[in-house]
Design a protein around this motif. Structure first.
Motif, mmCIF file in Angstrom:
data_model
loop_
_atom_site.group_PDB
_atom_site.id
_atom_site.type_symbol
_atom_site.label_atom_id
_atom_site.label_comp_id
_atom_site.label_asym_id
_atom_site.label_seq_id
_atom_site.Cartn_x
_atom_site.Cartn_y
_atom_site.Cartn_z
ATOM 1 N N PRO A 369 0.800 -1.229 0.000
ATOM 2 C CA PRO A 369 0.000 0.000 0.000
ATOM 3 C C PRO A 369 0.830 1.275 0.000
ATOM 4 O O PRO A 369 0.312 2.342 -0.330
ATOM 5 N N GLN A 370 2.126 1.189 0.341
ATOM 6 C CA GLN A 370 2.985 2.365 0.368
ATOM 7 C C GLN A 370 3.843 2.495 -0.895
ATOM 8 O O GLN A 370 4.679 3.395 -0.976
ATOM 9 N N LEU A 371 3.626 1.639 -1.872
ATOM 10 C CA LEU A 371 4.452 1.640 -3.080
ATOM 11 C C LEU A 371 4.178 2.892 -3.917
ATOM 12 O O LEU A 371 3.074 3.084 -4.423
ATOM 13 N N LEU A 372 5.213 3.726 -4.087
ATOM 14 C CA LEU A 372 5.089 4.975 -4.831
ATOM 15 C C LEU A 372 5.907 4.984 -6.116
ATOM 16 O O LEU A 372 5.564 5.708 -7.056
ATOM 17 N N ASN A 373 6.983 4.182 -6.173
ATOM 18 C CA ASN A 373 7.889 4.190 -7.317
ATOM 19 C C ASN A 373 8.002 2.786 -7.902
ATOM 20 O O ASN A 373 8.414 1.854 -7.205
ATOM 21 N N LEU A 374 7.656 2.662 -9.179
ATOM 22 C CA LEU A 374 7.684 1.356 -9.844
ATOM 23 C C LEU A 374 8.396 1.448 -11.180
ATOM 24 O O LEU A 374 8.081 2.308 -12.010
ATOM 25 N N PHE A 375 9.388 0.585 -11.374
ATOM 26 C CA PHE A 375 10.027 0.393 -12.668
ATOM 27 C C PHE A 375 9.727 -1.024 -13.128
ATOM 28 O O PHE A 375 9.964 -1.993 -12.404
ATOM 29 N N TRP A 376 9.204 -1.151 -14.351
ATOM 30 C CA TRP A 376 8.821 -2.480 -14.868
ATOM 31 C C TRP A 376 9.316 -2.585 -16.309
ATOM 32 O O TRP A 376 8.864 -1.858 -17.182
ATOM 33 N N ASN A 377 10.245 -3.495 -16.510
ATOM 34 C CA ASN A 377 10.752 -3.758 -17.860
ATOM 35 C C ASN A 377 10.045 -4.988 -18.396
ATOM 36 O O ASN A 377 10.289 -6.101 -17.948
ATOM 37 N N THR A 378 9.163 -4.769 -19.349
ATOM 38 C CA THR A 378 8.349 -5.861 -19.885
ATOM 39 C C THR A 378 8.916 -6.445 -21.168
ATOM 40 O O THR A 378 8.290 -7.258 -21.798
ATOM 41 N N THR A 379 10.103 -6.010 -21.554
ATOM 42 C CA THR A 379 10.646 -6.449 -22.839
ATOM 43 C C THR A 379 10.949 -7.937 -22.871
ATOM 44 O O THR A 379 11.076 -8.515 -23.943
ATOM 45 N N LYS A 380 11.061 -8.579 -21.688
ATOM 46 C CA LYS A 380 11.339 -10.005 -21.646
ATOM 47 C C LYS A 380 10.162 -10.796 -21.088
ATOM 48 O O LYS A 380 10.303 -11.937 -20.697
#
Length: 547
Positions: A369-380
């Motif tokens: 619930p405190q997650l503010l920053n997300l990086f998601w690399n979906t290329t794989k």
């Protein structure tokens, strides 16, 4: 040159401090005021590579050491604070000159000595065990030495380690260590706080026992005899150890017991890490595992023992089963470069604020619930719709970064978002030719439309195809209404080339090409048209960055 001596003494002193010793000596002939200035230099960096031609170094060792002897003989200064001596000593017959140099330096109050005697940086067993390397001995009773760095030396069997009681930092690089030597160092250097063992050779189980040690680094070590098939054990008993960096890719070292109740940072790059290693690490806050095989029981042991863990990084690791990240204290999680079995991943972290992910895992749930920053690399990751379903549940996100390939865009879900609290969006799109007019490239910008509070947008099209200029023109023409309706948007950045975020704080910068000029033209077009057309948002700033 007449004007230079009139410079303030503090300025001249700073200039002289940046000069190599060979250039410092030459300044004595430029001005009468500088004849003795070289003697006021207290930090000496004497490097043979700065004094002779690289092609003739092997012919000048003797000449170099004769000059070294004359230098210390005529050195007028009363104090030397530190010295770095870099030369590839190949013959032990010159050791008396080096002994005298070190003795004189210590007598002038040297606190830091770096003795780099190797012409090889790689861990060559035959070179490290050679008998012609310089034999370091220490017999001084009154000294202020607290930092010692030895590279490719031999420790004298008769060395008196009791004379090194003031030592706080010790770096041993490319040394053939014996058990009694390491034991002598640890038992007599009672103030030792920082120990580095790099590319050293061992034929014994290593036991690091020290009540004063705060920082320990054991990197790229190799065994003395390649025919040995048994494991070399590593045991650590250090009550005040706060950080430990361990790399055992070239050897057969195996972690056994780590008793370090104050350990807060642990970086590990080895073949595997047993569950019992985490026992007693209740103060651990940062853990980095690089290319480690993580057994099934290791993660439960980690989270049950390390109750203060705040940052966890898996880089290129391999797991034996599905993964559950359960931690109420974890703030930052990085899972990068998974080329392994697509196990399921579940995250339950009450205080997790940042998550960087790139890999093949199937993320089933994220309870953060405190997650503010997300990086998601979906290329794989082939499960693009599922990935965006997970992202869409994280309504509290403030910063979102997504790496997509062009092939991923075609399978984006029809509905993206909403992202009610999103403030910053970074999009990197690469891995194909975006010049195809029928390609659904602009689907990704639906995220922008689903983010009413968006303030900053960065778009990086990693495409140096000849149609890149048309790509940027179509980006503007088809979505002019988007820019006009974004009342909170304050900054738009367009980047081109191969620079993109990998994860865990690492950026990748690839080499550019001649077609970058075409990309630059497309960016310039976008910035100029947006400035002209978006009249109501006169506060909107535009940046164009071309690698």
């Amino acid at each position: 040159m007449d004007e230079l001596p009139d410079l303030p003494d503090c300025v001249l002193s700073y200039i002289f401090s940046k000069l190599p010793v060979v250039d410092l000596l030459r300044t004595s002939v430029l001005s009468k005021k500088w004849i003795h200035e070289w003697g006021s230099r207290t930090d000496l960096n004497i490097d043979i590579h700065n004094m002779f031609n690289q092609d003739t170094l092997h012919k000048t060792y003797g000449d170099f050491l004769v000059r070294l002897d004359q230098f210390i003989l005529h050195y007028p200064g009363a104090t030397i604070r530190s010295v770095k001596l870099n030369y590839p000593l190949e013959d032990d017959i010159f050791s008396d000159i080096v002994d005298n140099f070190i003795s004189q330096v210590i007598s002038k109050g040297a606190q830091r000595i770096e003795l780099l005697c190797s012409k090889h940086n790689s861990p060559d067993i035959h070179f490290i065990t050679g008998k012609d390397t310089y034999k370091f001995s220490f017999t001084h009773t009154n000294h202020s030495l607290n930092y010692l760095h030895l590279q490719n030396c031999r420790l004298s069997p008769s060395i008196d380690f009791t004379q090194l009681k003031s030592l706080t930092t010790l770096v041993l690089h490319l040394l053939n260590l014996k058990q009694h030597m390491l034991s002598g160092i640890l038992s007599n250097c009672v103030n030792l706080q920082d120990l580095t063992l790099k590319n050293c050779l061992y034929d014994f189980d290593v036991d690091i026992t020290s009540p004063s040690l705060c920082h320990l680094k054991i990197v790229d070590h190799i065994k003395l005899w390649r025919t040995i098939h048994w494991k070399l054990w590593l045991d650590i008993y250090a009550l005040n150890l706060s950080s430990f960096e361990f790399s055992s890719r070239l050897a057969s070292f195996k972690l056994n017991n780590i008793k370090a109740p104050k350990l807060s940072k642990f970086n590990c790059n080895c073949k595997t890490i047993p569950p019992y290693v985490f026992c007693g690490m209740d103060k651990l806050k940062q853990l980095v595992l690089v290319e480690v095989l993580v057994p099934k029981d290791s993660l439960p042991a980690l989270f049950s023992n390390c109750l203060q863990l705040e940052e966890l990084t898996f880089w290129g690791c391999t797991f034996e089963s599905s993964i559950s990240i359960i931690s109420p204290t974890l703030h930052r999680l990085n899972i990068i470069d998974f080329d392994c079995v697509p196990w399921d991943l579940d995250i339950d972290a009450l205080n997790l604020s940042s998550f960087d992910y790139r890999g093949q895992l199937t993320i089933r749930s994220i309870k953060a619930p405190q997650l503010l920053n997300l990086f998601w690399n979906t290329t794989k990751n082939e499960q693009i719709p599922h990935a965006f379903d997970i992202i869409a549940t994280l309504h509290q996100l403030h910063n979102l970064s997504i790496n997509l390939s062009h092939s991923n865009i075609a399978i984006l879900p029809s509905s993206l978002g909403p992202f009610q609290h999103l403030r910053k969006l970074n999009l990197f799109i690469g891995g194909g030719d975006s010049s195809d007019p029928n390609y659904p490239f602009f689907r990704i910008l639906d995220i922008v439309m689903a983010s009413p509070l968006l303030q900053e947008l960065c778009i990086n099209i990693g495409d140096t195809q000849s149609g890149a200029n048309d790509t940027y023109q179509r980006l503007f023409a088809r979505h002019r209404h988007l820019w006009e309706n974004m009342s909170c948007l304050k900054k738009i950045t367009f980047e081109s080339g191969d620079r993109f975020y990998v994860g865990a704080g690492i950026w990748n910068t690839g080499s550019g090409s001649d077609d970058d000029k075409c990309v630059s033209s497309g960016i310039s077009f976008m910035c100029e048209r947006l400035k002209d057309e978006v009249m109501n948002n006169d506060y909107l700033s535009f940046c164009s960055i071309v690698d």
